[in-house]
Design a protein around this motif. Structure first.
Motif, PDB file in Angstrom:
ATOM      1  N   SER A  34      -3.732   4.975   7.221  1.00 33.81           N
ATOM      2  CA  SER A  34      -3.063   3.852   6.576  1.00 33.81           C
ATOM      3  C   SER A  34      -2.220   3.115   7.596  1.00 33.81           C
ATOM      4  CB  SER A  34      -2.180   4.367   5.436  1.00 33.81           C
ATOM      5  OG  SER A  34      -1.521   3.305   4.772  1.00 33.81           O
ATOM      6  N   PHE A  84       0.810  -1.215   0.000  1.00 37.48           N
ATOM      7  CA  PHE A  84       0.000   0.000   0.000  1.00 37.48           C
ATOM      8  C   PHE A  84       0.845   1.266   0.000  1.00 37.48           C
ATOM      9  CE2 PHE A  84      -4.269   0.272  -0.456  1.00 37.48           C
ATOM     10  CZ  PHE A  84      -5.061  -0.511   0.379  1.00 37.48           C
ATOM     11  N   VAL A 116      -3.940   6.047  -2.503  1.00 38.22           N
ATOM     12  CA  VAL A 116      -5.177   5.341  -2.178  1.00 38.22           C
ATOM     13  C   VAL A 116      -6.332   6.326  -2.120  1.00 38.22           C
ATOM     14  CG1 VAL A 116      -6.331   3.824  -0.535  1.00 38.22           C
ATOM     15  CG2 VAL A 116      -3.838   3.717  -0.797  1.00 38.22           C
ATOM     16  N   VAL A 133      -6.640   2.099  -5.834  1.00 35.59           N
ATOM     17  CA  VAL A 133      -5.230   2.452  -5.748  1.00 35.59           C
ATOM     18  C   VAL A 133      -4.678   2.728  -7.137  1.00 35.59           C
ATOM     19  CG1 VAL A 133      -4.840   1.138  -3.638  1.00 35.59           C
ATOM     20  CG2 VAL A 133      -4.443   0.038  -5.851  1.00 35.59           C
ATOM     21  N   CYS A 156     -12.696   1.349  -2.329  1.00 33.65           N
ATOM     22  CA  CYS A 156     -11.343   1.869  -2.308  1.00 33.65           C
ATOM     23  C   CYS A 156     -10.660   1.557  -3.632  1.00 33.65           C
ATOM     24  CB  CYS A 156     -10.535   1.324  -1.134  1.00 33.65           C
ATOM     25  SG  CYS A 156     -10.202  -0.436  -1.175  1.00 33.65           S
TER      26      CYS A 156
END
Length: 131
Positions: free
Chosen positions: A74, A29, A34, A100, A98
């Motif tokens: 996060s 991540f 994000v 990314v 969500c």
């Protein structure tokens, strides 16, 4: 393979809280911008919040409708991004997703705010706020 799984949605009364989770697998991540989005029936998908990965820290941004009520965070160790939602209103009812994108060091509120900027999405989690 990039995979995102959202959870934490549900039915809550107005004024209540929910914490949404977006768990990632197949990538880290911390290397991605994000975004949290939502889509209500008959409406376009809209940005709610995003995290910009900068050199020394993460910057967070919120839609006006979310400011003061929602918090994005996060947990890099858990490879999970959260959206804490407080003081929920009926108009917050939507599917929350969500997403990314592997572009970092950008102000996501300007460069990566639109859903079309993101190439990897979770399946979404339903949030319903009753009045």
């Amino acid at each position: 393979e990039v995979q995102l799984v959202e959870s934490g949605g549900g039915l809550v009364q107005a004024g209540g809280s929910l914490r949404l989770s977006c768990a990632a697998s197949g990538f880290t991540f911390a290397d991605y911008t994000v975004g949290w989005f939502r889509q209500a029936p008959g409406k376009e998908r809209e940005g709610v919040s995003c995290i910009s990965r900068m050199n020394s820290d993460d910057d967070t941004y919120y839609a006006d409708s979310a400011k003061g009520r929602f918090t994005i965070s996060s947990d890099n160790a858990e490879n999970t991004v959260y959206l804490q939602m407080n003081s929920l209103k009926p108009e917050d009812t939507a599917v929350y997703l969500c997403a990314v994108e592997r572009r970092t060091h950008l102000d996501c509120s300007y460069y990566l705010w639109g859903p079309y900027e993101y190439s990897n999405w979770g399946q979404g989690t339903q949030v319903t706020v009753s009045s």
